[in-house]
Design a protein around this motif. Structure first.
Motif, PDB file in Angstrom:
ATOM      1  N   LEU A 126     -12.571  -5.851   7.769  1.00  0.00           N
ATOM      2  CA  LEU A 126     -11.060  -6.008   7.597  1.00  0.00           C
ATOM      3  C   LEU A 126      -9.950  -5.178   8.703  1.00  0.00           C
ATOM      4  O   LEU A 126     -10.354  -4.148   9.033  1.00  0.00           O
ATOM      5  CB  LEU A 126     -10.720  -5.304   6.217  1.00  0.00           C
ATOM      6  CG  LEU A 126      -9.058  -5.563   5.692  1.00  0.00           C
ATOM      7  CD1 LEU A 126      -8.692  -7.049   5.629  1.00  0.00           C
ATOM      8  CD2 LEU A 126      -8.752  -4.866   4.555  1.00  0.00           C
ATOM      9  N   LEU A 139      -7.225  -3.461  10.122  1.00  0.00           N
ATOM     10  CA  LEU A 139      -5.900  -2.850   9.533  1.00  0.00           C
ATOM     11  C   LEU A 139      -5.165  -2.524  10.786  1.00  0.00           C
ATOM     12  O   LEU A 139      -5.132  -1.855  11.613  1.00  0.00           O
ATOM     13  CB  LEU A 139      -6.509  -1.560   8.884  1.00  0.00           C
ATOM     14  CG  LEU A 139      -7.160  -1.699   7.355  1.00  0.00           C
ATOM     15  CD1 LEU A 139      -7.613  -0.428   6.884  1.00  0.00           C
ATOM     16  CD2 LEU A 139      -6.326  -2.601   6.517  1.00  0.00           C
ATOM     17  N   LEU A 189     -10.451  -9.544  -0.906  1.00  0.00           N
ATOM     18  CA  LEU A 189     -10.375  -9.136   0.632  1.00  0.00           C
ATOM     19  C   LEU A 189     -11.763  -9.149   1.092  1.00  0.00           C
ATOM     20  O   LEU A 189     -11.724  -9.729   2.526  1.00  0.00           O
ATOM     21  CB  LEU A 189      -9.568  -8.105   0.745  1.00  0.00           C
ATOM     22  CG  LEU A 189      -7.967  -8.165   0.319  1.00  0.00           C
ATOM     23  CD1 LEU A 189      -7.531  -6.657   0.315  1.00  0.00           C
ATOM     24  CD2 LEU A 189      -7.278  -9.038   1.045  1.00  0.00           C
ATOM     25  N   ILE A 203      -4.680  -7.018   7.776  1.00  0.00           N
ATOM     26  CA  ILE A 203      -3.496  -6.778   6.790  1.00  0.00           C
ATOM     27  C   ILE A 203      -2.581  -5.856   7.783  1.00  0.00           C
ATOM     28  O   ILE A 203      -3.167  -4.775   8.199  1.00  0.00           O
ATOM     29  CB  ILE A 203      -3.838  -6.077   5.562  1.00  0.00           C
ATOM     30  CG1 ILE A 203      -4.755  -6.622   4.753  1.00  0.00           C
ATOM     31  CG2 ILE A 203      -2.634  -5.469   4.941  1.00  0.00           C
ATOM     32  CD1 ILE A 203      -5.063  -5.877   3.378  1.00  0.00           C
ATOM     33  N   LEU A 249      -9.080   0.206   1.188  1.00  0.00           N
ATOM     34  CA  LEU A 249      -9.139  -0.969   2.524  1.00  0.00           C
ATOM     35  C   LEU A 249      -9.970  -0.678   3.316  1.00  0.00           C
ATOM     36  O   LEU A 249     -10.651  -1.654   3.794  1.00  0.00           O
ATOM     37  CB  LEU A 249      -7.588  -1.124   2.798  1.00  0.00           C
ATOM     38  CG  LEU A 249      -6.693  -1.752   1.745  1.00  0.00           C
ATOM     39  CD1 LEU A 249      -5.102  -1.600   2.444  1.00  0.00           C
ATOM     40  CD2 LEU A 249      -6.877  -3.060   1.395  1.00  0.00           C
ATOM     41  N   ARG A 250     -10.327   0.407   3.682  1.00  0.00           N
ATOM     42  CA  ARG A 250     -10.914   0.634   4.774  1.00  0.00           C
ATOM     43  C   ARG A 250     -12.420   0.441   4.648  1.00  0.00           C
ATOM     44  O   ARG A 250     -13.121   0.149   5.562  1.00  0.00           O
ATOM     45  CB  ARG A 250     -10.760   2.177   5.141  1.00  0.00           C
ATOM     46  CG  ARG A 250     -11.060   2.557   6.786  1.00  0.00           C
ATOM     47  CD  ARG A 250     -10.992   3.943   7.039  1.00  0.00           C
ATOM     48  NE  ARG A 250     -11.349   4.031   8.473  1.00  0.00           N
ATOM     49  CZ  ARG A 250     -11.323   5.409   9.155  1.00  0.00           C
ATOM     50  NH1 ARG A 250     -11.012   6.538   8.400  1.00  0.00           N
ATOM     51  NH2 ARG A 250     -11.950   5.490  10.217  1.00  0.00           N
ATOM     52  N   ILE A 299      -3.682  -1.800  -4.995  1.00  0.00           N
ATOM     53  CA  ILE A 299      -4.917  -1.918  -4.006  1.00  0.00           C
ATOM     54  C   ILE A 299      -6.133  -1.624  -5.182  1.00  0.00           C
ATOM     55  O   ILE A 299      -6.890  -0.422  -5.050  1.00  0.00           O
ATOM     56  CB  ILE A 299      -4.944  -0.963  -2.908  1.00  0.00           C
ATOM     57  CG1 ILE A 299      -3.613  -1.049  -2.142  1.00  0.00           C
ATOM     58  CG2 ILE A 299      -6.220  -1.376  -2.033  1.00  0.00           C
ATOM     59  CD1 ILE A 299      -3.079  -2.636  -1.663  1.00  0.00           C
ATOM     60  N   PRO A 347       0.848  -1.154   0.082  1.00  0.00           N
ATOM     61  CA  PRO A 347      -0.089  -0.104  -0.020  1.00  0.00           C
ATOM     62  C   PRO A 347       0.997   1.308   0.081  1.00  0.00           C
ATOM     63  O   PRO A 347       0.393   2.447  -0.272  1.00  0.00           O
ATOM     64  CB  PRO A 347      -0.856  -0.151   1.191  1.00  0.00           C
ATOM     65  CG  PRO A 347      -0.875  -1.724   1.351  1.00  0.00           C
ATOM     66  CD  PRO A 347       0.242  -2.047   1.025  1.00  0.00           C
ATOM     67  N   THR A 361      -9.585  -5.689  -3.584  1.00  0.00           N
ATOM     68  CA  THR A 361     -10.416  -5.592  -2.676  1.00  0.00           C
ATOM     69  C   THR A 361     -11.643  -6.383  -2.744  1.00  0.00           C
ATOM     70  O   THR A 361     -12.353  -6.652  -1.328  1.00  0.00           O
ATOM     71  CB  THR A 361     -10.958  -3.947  -2.517  1.00  0.00           C
ATOM     72  OG1 THR A 361     -11.618  -3.529  -3.748  1.00  0.00           O
ATOM     73  CG2 THR A 361      -9.838  -3.017  -2.203  1.00  0.00           C
TER      74      THR A 361
END
Ligand code: SF4
Length: 347
Positions: free
Chosen positions: A238, A240, A199, A211, A232-233, A191, A184, A196
């Motif tokens: 997920l 982080l 994921l 991650i 990602l958020r 990403i 990232p 995604t």
């Protein structure tokens, strides 16, 4: 000016690898390069933009420092991976979790990294035999977490990553998956939606999918990195986390670490590990002593709430495992650490 249309695949494929490419792109005159090198093109432009004294250049650009005399004190395998290597692509050091090494590929070669010597040697550890890997995990019900490392697991194709996650999801005792990645930061365009989606699917399959993003300084986080973190958020379940290496000349200052941890908190990332640097051959110029690290860490406790302070740890050379380094009773370091198996190890 960074070319905006650069895809992550082009950035990786056209990355700087040879000494000639590095010298030409940055207009410098490195004489030798003893260790592997790769700077993805997008990151190379960022380094140029920030300047050759910037924290990106210091971490990712090969330098003559790497071949100075004091580098002889460094080790090729500073954390003793070899001692815990298992059939397949596994390192099993702690009872309830094991590392899975599905790739030797990294999007970048960090100049302080303990793996850079292993990666360039194409070590036995990385020889691929997924059937043996699966059998090992199936036959070890004490393993609850599989930690994807490498190399960088986000350099796997989406299909390959999905097929590994799918295989592991069929093993009942595997509850947690963790991916350790610097991608990232070093190749944020990776990403992408395809990744995604994978994921998202497996964040809802395993009890926890994490991650752990490797980030060392707030200046590593530009608009592209922020956008990658935001993607990602969006994956609600997920987890982080971050991991940071304490590096002389990069972040060996409580104010710099305070800024970093506050910044990643705003991006939804929980600080997890602060690693004391490993004694890596070719990376000894990033070393600082344990007392200096303890003083920095003690200062952090004044600046940040407990939940925003990562664990300060050292991977004890020889394979003795990660050991907390902070000692509130004495900032002086006695020279002896006690590891998770109550072994006393003299450093
Ligand atoms: S991306 Fe990670 S494994 Fe690869 S060189 Fe950097 S620190 Fe090492």
């Amino acid at each position: 000016m960074i070319p905006s249309e650069l895809s992550w695949k082009d950035s990786f494929k056209n990355g700087l690898r040879s000494i000639e490419q590095v010298n030409q792109f940055f207009n410098i005159s490195l004489k030798e390069m003893h260790f592997d090198n790769l700077i993805p093109l997008h990151l190379a432009y960022r380094i140029k933009e920030q300047g050759l004294d910037g924290i990106l250049a210091k971490q990712f650009l090969p330098s003559n420092e790497e071949i100075a005399d004091h580098q002889e004190d460094g080790l090729n395998d500073p954390i003793g991976d070899q001692n815990f290597s298992r059939p397949g692509q596994i390192i099993h050091r702690y009872k309830n979790r094991a590392l899975f090494l599905p790739t030797t590929v990294c999007p970048v070669v960090c100049r302080y990294c303990f793996r850079k010597n292993e990666l360039s040697n194409n070590d036995e550890i990385f020889k691929s035999d997924f059937q043996k890997t699966l059998e090992y995990f199936e036959n070890h019900p004490e393993i609850e977490e599989i930690i994807f490392s490498g190399g960088d697991p986000l350099m796997l194709s989406n299909e390959k990553l999905e097929s590994y996650l799918n295989s592991f999801s069929k093993i009942k005792h595997i509850k947690y998956i963790r991916l350790h990645s610097r991608t990232p930061i070093s190749l944020p365009q990776r990403i992408d939606t395809g990744l995604t989606e994978v994921l998202k699917k497996y964040a809802n399959t395993f009890e926890t999918l994490s991650i752990a993003i490797h980030v060392n300084h707030k200046e590593e986080i530009d608009a592209d990195v922020t956008a990658a973190m935001a993607r990602l958020r969006e994956i609600q379940s997920l987890n982080l986390l971050s991991q940071t290496v304490l590096l002389k000349g990069i972040n060996d200052c409580p104010n710099i670490l305070e800024d970093l941890f506050k910044k990643i908190n705003r991006l939804g990332i929980r600080p997890y590990y602060l690693h004391h640097p490993d004694k890596v051959k070719g990376g000894m110029h990033f070393q600082l002593d344990i007392k200096a690290g303890r003083i920095i860490y003690a200062n952090l406790r004044d600046k940040l709430p407990g939940w925003l302070i990562p664990q300060y740890v050292l991977d004890i050379p020889g394979g003795y495992g990660k050991t907390p380094l902070f000692n509130p009773e004495a900032l002086e370091f006695s020279g002896v650490l006690i590891n998770y198996k109550s072994q006393q190890i003299k450093l």
